[in-house]
Motif scaffolding. Structure first.
Motif, PDB file in Angstrom:
ATOM      1  N   PHE A   1     -78.659  44.827  76.588  1.00 37.76           N
ATOM      2  CA  PHE A   1     -78.266  43.649  75.819  1.00 37.76           C
ATOM      3  C   PHE A   1     -78.925  42.383  76.368  1.00 37.76           C
ATOM      4  CE2 PHE A   1     -74.239  46.315  76.033  1.00 37.76           C
ATOM      5  CZ  PHE A   1     -74.575  47.081  74.928  1.00 37.76           C
ATOM      6  N   ALA A   2     -78.984  42.300  77.696  1.00 41.91           N
ATOM      7  CA  ALA A   2     -79.556  41.115  78.331  1.00 41.91           C
ATOM      8  C   ALA A   2     -81.032  40.954  77.986  1.00 41.91           C
ATOM      9  CB  ALA A   2     -79.358  41.182  79.840  1.00 41.91           C
ATOM     10  N   LYS A   3     -81.780  42.058  78.030  1.00 44.28           N
ATOM     11  CA  LYS A   3     -83.198  41.977  77.700  1.00 44.28           C
ATOM     12  C   LYS A   3     -83.401  41.576  76.246  1.00 44.28           C
ATOM     13  CE  LYS A   3     -85.051  45.133  81.199  1.00 44.28           C
ATOM     14  NZ  LYS A   3     -85.754  46.416  81.460  1.00 44.28           N
ATOM     15  N   GLY A   4     -82.524  42.050  75.356  1.00 46.48           N
ATOM     16  CA  GLY A   4     -82.600  41.637  73.962  1.00 46.48           C
ATOM     17  C   GLY A   4     -82.341  40.156  73.793  1.00 46.48           C
ATOM     18  N   ALA A   5     -81.373  39.626  74.558  1.00 40.66           N
ATOM     19  CA  ALA A   5     -81.073  38.197  74.484  1.00 40.66           C
ATOM     20  C   ALA A   5     -82.227  37.355  75.010  1.00 40.66           C
ATOM     21  CB  ALA A   5     -79.798  37.901  75.269  1.00 40.66           C
ATOM     22  N   VAL A   6     -82.870  37.812  76.079  1.00 41.39           N
ATOM     23  CA  VAL A   6     -84.034  37.099  76.618  1.00 41.39           C
ATOM     24  C   VAL A   6     -85.175  37.115  75.601  1.00 41.39           C
ATOM     25  CG1 VAL A   6     -85.798  37.103  78.425  1.00 41.39           C
ATOM     26  CG2 VAL A   6     -83.392  37.510  79.017  1.00 41.39           C
ATOM     27  N   HIS A   7     -85.369  38.245  74.946  1.00 42.55           N
ATOM     28  CA  HIS A   7     -86.384  38.337  73.889  1.00 42.55           C
ATOM     29  C   HIS A   7     -86.062  37.357  72.771  1.00 42.55           C
ATOM     30  CE1 HIS A   7     -89.365  39.990  71.176  1.00 42.55           C
ATOM     31  NE2 HIS A   7     -88.434  40.325  70.301  1.00 42.55           N
ATOM     32  N   ALA A   8     -84.782  37.255  72.418  1.00 42.21           N
ATOM     33  CA  ALA A   8     -84.369  36.317  71.371  1.00 42.21           C
ATOM     34  C   ALA A   8     -84.637  34.878  71.792  1.00 42.21           C
ATOM     35  CB  ALA A   8     -82.886  36.512  71.057  1.00 42.21           C
TER      36      ALA A   8
END
Length: 270
Positions: free
Chosen positions: A238-245
């Motif tokens: 989830f964290a990596k997805g948020a950073v990508h966002a």
């Protein structure tokens, strides 16, 4: 790109510190905690268990306009209004992963998005957002004859139920079928009840141990059933997805965006 965190000491905050450290294109520029938090002044790397880094946790009242290009907020609903106000006042884009928001708080998001770009999602996993596309496809084929049930499981500390992701799955299915989830959702069954109404969408919730997150959409007809399941084994997903966002959001025009926009997914398959 400079990324700042609201609520660095939270479960997701600590994982986000790790995710930002792993990303070559971002730098954690500021990590805030409550003014009265015992974590004020603690090194973020030591907080996240990844070794000492160049940033210490700071009191949220000390946050200044140029501290970050984008902020990430996975805190509690009660802090949403003040965090949004700071972002609007400083024209700072923000990625929000807080779940369990009320209708009033969702309205605050809409209002803030008139002034700054915001990504808001119940779940930042690539797999979960792909699942939203798959359940729409299943609903378009099976939804008018199958019984639909959504089950979800999370750790004992999660406060909102059903999860934001479960609700997003339900909304995707209901939208594909032309139903209003507010009127067709069933959140619990107990005792002797009439035969199941096929037009409803059921939800079942489990809270136990350290389960990171599991979601299943069940389409059950007479003679066959289809189950679409996503299981997360690490919050780092989830964290990596948020950073990508956050990287995607930098430089965007004001508006309320979702992971559908970030990942360029086509969810309407009907």
């Amino acid at each position: 790109m400079k990324v700042g965190l609201f609520g660095a000491n939270g479960r997701m905050g600590r994982v986000l510190i790790d995710a930002l450290d792993q990303n070559e294109n971002t730098v954690l520029s500021v990590a805030t905690v409550r003014d009265d938090s015992p974590w004020v002044g603690m090194n973020v790397g030591e907080l996240a268990g990844i070794g000492k880094k160049d940033v210490n946790c700071s009191a949220i009242s000390s946050l200044s306009e140029n501290d970050a290009d984008v902020m990430i907020d996975f805190t509690l609903p009660v802090t949403l209004e003040s965090n949004l106000k700071w972002c609007v006042d400083t024209k700072t884009p923000v990625v929000i992963g807080t779940t369990g928001l009320s209708e009033t708080q969702l309205g605050l998001l809409d209002a803030a998005a008139q002034h700054i770009p915001i990504v808001f999602a119940a779940n930042y996993s690539v797999g979960v957002n792909l699942m939203l596309s798959l359940v729409r496809q299943a609903a378009s084929v099976l939804g008018h004859s199958a019984d639909i049930e959504i089950t979800e499981a999370h750790h004992r500390f999660k406060q909102d139920a059903p999860s934001g992701t479960a609700m997003a799955i339900g909304e995707a299915i209901a939208d594909e079928l032309g139903r209003d989830l507010k009127t067709c959702a069933v959140y619990g069954r107990e005792g002797k009840e009439p035969e199941r109404d096929q037009g409803t969408i059921g939800f079942a919730t489990v809270r136990a141990g350290d389960i990171v997150g599991e979601h299943t959409a069940l389409f059950a007809d007479i003679g066959e059933r289809l189950e679409i399941t996503h299981k997360a084994s690490s919050r780092l997903t989830f964290a990596k997805g948020a950073v990508h966002a956050a990287q995607w959001l930098h430089g965007k025009t004001p508006g309320l965006y979702s992971m559908v926009d970030v990942l360029n997914l086509k969810l309407n398959v009907s």
